[in-house]
Each structure stands twice: as structure tokens, then as C-alpha cells.
Design an enzyme around this catalytic site. Structure first.
Site: not given
Length: 717
Positions: A414, A612, A616
Site C-alpha cells: 500500500d 498499516d 488495510d
């Protein structure tokens, strides 16, 4: 009511077959959903239904010859290291006393004349070695026999008693005696137990070292005065004071003072980080500079350090899938060896007619085949690997992770907060309106949204000396933007799709600016009201210094890097190009990240995801290997299979390298353990191994396995 996980201290385990037997019996007890026994850690963990009679569970294990006691939550426990230290002292004393008798016994058997008086001296020297110093083997073997079971101690007991019993008969019938064999078997195996206990203690030091990091006292403000108390006596909401050079005693939030804090014990990062009022700090980290006043947020078992210890302990208590093979073999190995020894004895007796030769070779088979190394192969590697990971800022949540890392094809990042720093800065503003009015309206709406990009815009507006005002009727539209009322005007800030949905016309100059900013790798968006887009804003999130080396490191491991982001494709590709990522998925809404991971899996790839651990979490759970970047608390800890304690993406490579090194060590240990037994039993059966040599080889095979695992302590980033 939910099931509870109960930890038990276990006594009496001497090999992998013991652990497997306890695990099997424990799993069959009423109310026990699942159980795993850690031979190296001398403990068991079981998932137990509420209301289960723990005394009945313990009694069931006692009936098969082992002692098992549930550990009360929060109770003081003797650490594994302390247990092994005590065992090491006992084994050292025992083997030293045994050697006092065994070494003269060996010298007499090799150099003394074969006369009756000297044979009687051998008998006298061998008797205390076999029955006093070797009593631990006979005692455990007898308990197992009562339960109609056999373990490694059964092999040792039967082997030494056979050699001693035959020699006693031979003493009175003028036949060759093997008192030295019986005495040296016991002494050498005791020596092996001593080295094994010392090595296992070294392998278990990680948790103890973590616990030793905790502060021993805290300076708390009570009644207007400062006083020193035990950190466990603190309560959330109290204020504590930490001076330069002192350890922060517990987790909290800074309310006064600024400083640099050494958080290396938590994150593995050697460079101190700056902390200001409002920042969170953690227990056992070290205040480097000014005086800090901290409001306590978590104490005792709820602190980040305690959660790290819990994760390491849980990882060490679990089993890797590859260990199931060793467990199955250990479960049938001992009975099979006894049968083989009887066949060898009978065969040699029939072939030579010499009882002495038959006894010697049968005993050699019994001793050489003890499966200690099999039982230690996996747990010691996991103990050392997970402990070293904690020192480097990598927490493995279970042993299965070590095996899964070798199958990864893709690691998906991400973008925000992983490859980038996650702190957005307002870089560009293009507007047809009065700039101050435009920024005041847009900045006020963004400040109220609490979105990371919104905070970056609001901070940039304030830095331009524009005052923000209250916002009414705030509405956040997930993945697209935000709306709110300022100056009695409804302001919309977000992506072009949001503008289109709201009927706001987009001018060509605004589209051109949008494309220009996106081509520069910035996150650009529009703002408008009263039917028109009034301007374009751009924010940028800087890449972390280690982002590009991390991507290169993944390539060296044969893993393809990929990136997911909510940014548009042009911006995403610009960022990806800077670090060397070719596979990019853009315009991905937070709720769709898990679907992107699943799509890659459906294509046949084994996927790791780095995020994180908060937004997510679904993707972390969906991935074959979830790696959560955070401080090791809350959702980050729960969602990922691996927790990376700092924001440095380089820890991804460290985690994969360490996990793969640990798995290689497990395979090496199992290979040598299997190869040792496979090669040694035929040699012993063929009469090519003296029982004393077999005892030495068996004892030190276990030590070699543990020593091989200890090499992981030297793993470096």
C-alpha cells in the site's frame, strides 16, 4: 462466552514423542478445542471452552506420567531460560559425579587385567553410575511402561540395564563383561543433556532479554509531588516525569516537553526519533534529551513491550507444518527401535552363538536411535529465529509464517505510509478565485475531514497564514472526497468523479493543471461550489529513503513487487517508476484492496501484502502473508501474520530473509536428524558401532542441532 487460551507448564518431557503424546491426550480431553505442546519451551497451550475442569485435564496428563499445571493469568512464572539454567546446574553436577566413577571404570576396562578382582571393581564402579546417576532414565521409563508407552528414556534404560544385567551374569560365569559400556552410556548421555540444556537456554533468551528491558521504577506526580513507584502500580490517566537518560516506564502520550527518544528496542531502528507534545511514547524506550511529562495510557500486560513478548512467546509455542512429519515419525520410532534391537540381538545370537556380541550390538541399536534431535530440530530454530526477529523489529505471529515466505510470488505495498512517509504536504494551488478565500474555504473543509490528505492541505493553508473557520454539514464520501458548508456555501473537494456526480463543471485549464500535477507524481484534486470547479490543489508524499533499495532487495529474493493505491494511474505510475515497481493498481478504494489481492491469488500467485494494519486490515487478512507496519499494537498486531515495528519498508526484506533462513535451518536440522538415524541404525545393527561410541554420537547429535539453530542469532539486516 468465547474460548480461552490456557498456558500450562509441563514437566517430564525428554523427547519429541513425549510432547506428541501429551498433545494427543490433551486434545482428547472434554472442553479442549485444540492443543499444542512445545518440547523446547517445556510448555503447552490449549484452547479451552469456558467452564472446563482444568484439574481433570491436568489429572489426565498426570496419569500418563507427566506433570502439567495451568499458569494463572498474570502469575509470576519461572522463565524458560531460568528453568534451563536450573536444569543445566543439575545435569552438570550429576555428570561430574558420574564421571568420578565412569572414568576409572573405563581405564580399568581398557588397561586392567581380566582377573576376577578387577572385574569386581568394575562392577562396584558401574553400579552407582547406572542406578544412582542414571536413575532419571529408569524412573521415567518405568512411568511410561505403566502407561504401556515407550520414549527415548526407555531406550536408554533398557540399553544400560541390558548391558549391566548381562555383565553381572557374565561376572559369575567367567564371560566378557560390559560394565564400562553401561557406565559410559549413562555418563555420555548425561554430558549430552548438560550441553543440550545449556544450548536450549541460549536459544530461549529472546523473551527474557525483552522483559529485562522494562523500567524498574516510575516517577509519578501524585498530590502535587513526585514520587518513585513500581511501574505496575501506575494507572491510566496519571502523569509521570522522565528525565534525560531514563527509561520511559510505560506507554503514554507526551503532555509537556520535547525530546529525542531511542526506540530501537521497539522498532529495531538505531536512530532516535523526535517526540513532541501529543506524540505517543512506549515503555522501555529511552529518553535522550529534555524532561518529559507523560500521561499514562497503558500499563502492565497492555503495553507495547508486553504485547511484543506475548507475540514472541506465541510464535515459539506454535508448530511449523514441516514438524508434523517429525512428530509422526517420533510417535512410532521408539517402539520400532525396540523391535529392531530385539531382531538384531536374536540375529547375532543365532549367527555367532555369542551372547556378548548379541548384547553389544542390540544395545548399540537402542542407544544410537534415540530421537532427541528430531524433537529439537524445529522448535529450537523457531525460538532463535523469532527471538532474533524481535531484536530487529520484526515479529512473527506463528511458526507457519517461516514456511509460507518461501512460496511468495508477489509482495504488494500500500503506497501511503509504507513506500512513502505518509505525511502529505500542500505543494501547488491553482485557482481563478481570490486565493485567500479559496484556501480558507477548502482548507476549512479538509481540516474538518480528518483525512491524512486533508490534514496536509489544512497544514499547508495555515502555513500560508490563512485562518480556518468552522464547517457545517460535513460529509465524507469514501475514496472520492468531502463536502461541507462554509460561508453558507456548499464546498466540494475531491476527485473529478465527485465533481461530475455533483454537477460541477470542470474547465479546460483546471483539467490541464490536474494532468500536469499528476504527471509529476503528485496527488491532485479539485475544489468547487455553485456549479463550477474553482481551483486545483496538489499534495505530495515523499518516498522513504529505503523504498528503492527495498524493491531491489525483493527482486534479489525472486519476489515481484507491486503497489496498490487510491491515486490515479498516472500519479501511481510516476511514484512506482521512482522505486522500480512495474506492477501497479491505481484508483483502488480502501474497501477494494482485499479484492485486488484476491484477484492476484486467483491468477495463481502467492501474495504478500504490506500495509498499516488499520485501513488495510481486510487485505492483510486476505493475503497469503500479511505484513503490518505499525507500532505493534491494536489492529496492526491482530491483522498481520508479521508485524514490522517501524515504518521502514526495508524490514519487509529483513523479515523475508530471516524467515527463509529460519526455514532453511529447520530443514537442515531435520535432514541431519533423519540422516543420522537412518545411517546409524544399520551401522549399529551390523556390529560396526561400540555402544559407548553410539551413546556419545546420540548425545551430541542433539547438541549439534541446537548449535545449528543458534547460528540464527548472528543474522544481520
Amino acid at each position: 462466552m468465547t474460548d480461552d487460551t490456557v498456558t500450562f507448564d509441563v514437566e517430564g518431557m525428554t523427547c519429541a514423542s513425549c510432547a506428541l503424546r501429551i498433545e494427543r491426550v490433551l486434545s482428547r480431553q472434554e472442553g479442549v478445542r485444540d492443543a499444542v505442546v512445545n518440547f523446547a519451551g517445556q510448555e503447552a497451550r490449549a484452547v479451552i471452552a469456558p467452564g472446563t475442569d482444568l484439574e481433570a485435564v491436568s489429572a489426565a496428563i498426570d496419569r500418563i506420567g507427566y506433570e502439567i499445571r495451568p499458569v494463572e493469568p498474570g502469575a509470576e512464572r519461572v522463565s524458560v531460560v531460568e528453568r534451563y539454567a536450573a536444569e543445566t546446574r543439575i545435569q552438570l553436577r550429576t555428570v561430574s559425579l558420574a564421571a568420578v566413577f565412569a572414568l576409572p571404570l573405563l581405564a580399568i576396562s581398557m588397561l586392567g587385567p581380566e582377573t576376577t578382582p578387577w572385574r569386581v571393581v568394575q562392577w562396584v564402579l558401574a553400579t552407582p553410575v547406572v542406578f544412582v546417576f542414571g536413575s532419571q532414565f529408569h524412573r521415567i521409563a518405568w512411568k511410561r511402561l505403566q502407561a504401556f508407552e515407550a520414549t527415548m528414556d526407555t531406550l536408554i534404560s533398557v540399553g544400560t540395564l541390558a548391558a549391566y544385567g548381562y555383565s553381572t551374569w557374565a561376572l559369575f560365569t567367567d564371560q566378557p563383561v560390559f560394565f564400562d559400556t553401561a557406565g559410559m552410556i549413562v555418563t555420555l548421555i548425561l554430558l549430552g543433556r548438560f550441553f543440550e540444556a545449556r544450548a536450549k537456554g541460549s536459544a530461549s533468551q529472546a523473551v527474557t532479554k525483552l522483559l529485562e528491558l522494562a523500567a524498574t521504577q516510575a516517577r509519578v506526580i501524585r498530590g502535587g509531588a513526585e514520587m518513585l513507584v513500581d511501574p505496575l502500580d501506575l494507572a491510566p490517566g496519571e502523569h509521570i516525569v522522565v528525565f534525560p537518560g531514563e527509561k520511559i516506564p510505560t506507554d503514554g502520550v507526551i503532555v509537556a516537553g520535547t525530546s529525542s527518544v531511542d526506540e530501537s528496542m521497539l522498532t529495531g531502528e538505531s536512530v532516535p526519533v523526535d517526540r513532541v507534545p501529543g506524540d505517543e511514547v512506549f515503555g522501555a524506550t529511552i529518553n535522550q534529551q529534555g524532561r518529559l511529562e507523560i500521561e499514562v495510557s497503558r500499563v502492565g500486560p497492555n503495553t507495547a513491550l508486553s504485547q511484543i513478548v506475548r507475540l514472541v512467546e506465541e510464535a515459539q509455542a506454535t508448530k511449523a507444518p514441516v514438524q508434523k512429519l517429525a512428530d509422526r515419525i517420533s510417535g512410532v520410532f521408539v517402539p520400532a527401535v525396540i523391535v529392531i534391537a530385539v531382531v538384531v540381538f536374536t540375529g547375532w545370537l543365532a549367527a555367532t552363538g555369542e551372547v556378548a556380541t548379541a548384547v553389544r550390538n542390540g544395545v548399540a541399536v537402542l542407544i544410537i536411535a534415540c530421537p532427541c534431535a528430531l524433537g529439537l530440530a524445529t522448535p529450537t530454530a523457531i525460538m532463535v529465529g523469532s527471538g532474533r526477529g524481535a531484536e530487529l523489529g520484526v515479529l512473527f505471529k506463528n511458526a507457519e509464517v517461516f514456511e509460507r515466505t518461501r512460496r511468495l510470488d508477489i509482495v504488494v505495498f500500500d503506497k501511503t505510509g509504507t513506500l512513502t512517509r505518509g505525511a502529505m504536504t500542500l505543494t501547488d494551488v491553482v485557482t481563478d478565485e481570490d486565493t485567500t478565500t479559496f484556501l480558507r474555504r477548502v482548507g476549512s473543509v479538509e481540516a474538518a475531514s480528518s483525512h491524512p490528505i486533508g490534514r496536509g492541505v489544512a497544514l499547508g493553508v495555515e502555513e500560508r497564514d490563512v485562518e480556518l473557520v468552522p464547517v457545517a454539514e460535513l460529509e465524507a464520501i469514501s475514496g472520492r472526497g468531502v463536502c461541507g458548508v462554509v460561508d453558507d456555501v456548499r464546498i466540494a473537494v475531491g476527485k473529478p468523479k465527485l465533481m461530475a456526480d455533483l454537477g460541477l463543471a470542470i474547465g479546460d485549464d483546471h483539467l490541464a493543471a490536474l494532468e500536469r500535477f499528476e504527471a509529476e507524481g503528485k496527488t491532485a484534486f479539485l475544489a468547487g461550489w455553485d456549479g463550477e470547479v474553482r481551483g486545483v490543489l496538489a499534495v505530495a508524499d515523499t518516498l522513504r529513503e529505503t523504498a528503492a533499495p527495498t524493491i531491489a532487495g525483493l527482486g534479489a529474493l525472486g519476489v515481484e513487487p507491486a503497489m496498490l493505491t487510491g491515486d490515479n494511474l498516472r500519479t501511481a505510475r510516476a511514484i512506482a517508476a521512482q522505486v522500480g515497481i512495474e506492477r501497479v493498481a491505481a484508483d483502488v478504494l480502501p474497501g477494494d484492496k482485499a479484492e485486488e489481492v484476491a484477484r492476484m491469488q486467483h491468477e495463481g500467485a502467492s501474495v504478500g501484502f504490506v500495509g498499516d494494519g488499520i485501513n488495510d486490515a481486510p487485505a492483510l487478512t486476505t493475503a497469503d502473508l500479511g505484513m503490518a507496519i505499525g507500532t505493534g499494537t491494536d489492529v496492526a498486531v491482530e491483522a498481520g501474520d508479521v508485524v514490522l515495528m517501524s515504518g521502514d519498508p526495508a524490514l519487509v526484506v529483513t523479515a523475508l530473509q530471516l524467515a527463509r533462513a529460519t526455514y532453511r535451518t529447520i530443514l537442515q536440522n531435520l535432514f541431519w536428524a533423519f540422516a543420522y538415524n537412518t545411517a546409524a541404525i544399520p551401522l549399529a545393527a551390523a556390529g560396526l558401532l561400540n555402544p559407548s561410541i553410539a551413546a556419545a554420537a546420540m548425545a551430541f547429535s542433539s547438541v549439534s542441532v541446537v548449535t545449528n539453530s543458534l547460528r540464527l542469532r548472528r543474522f544481520a539486516r
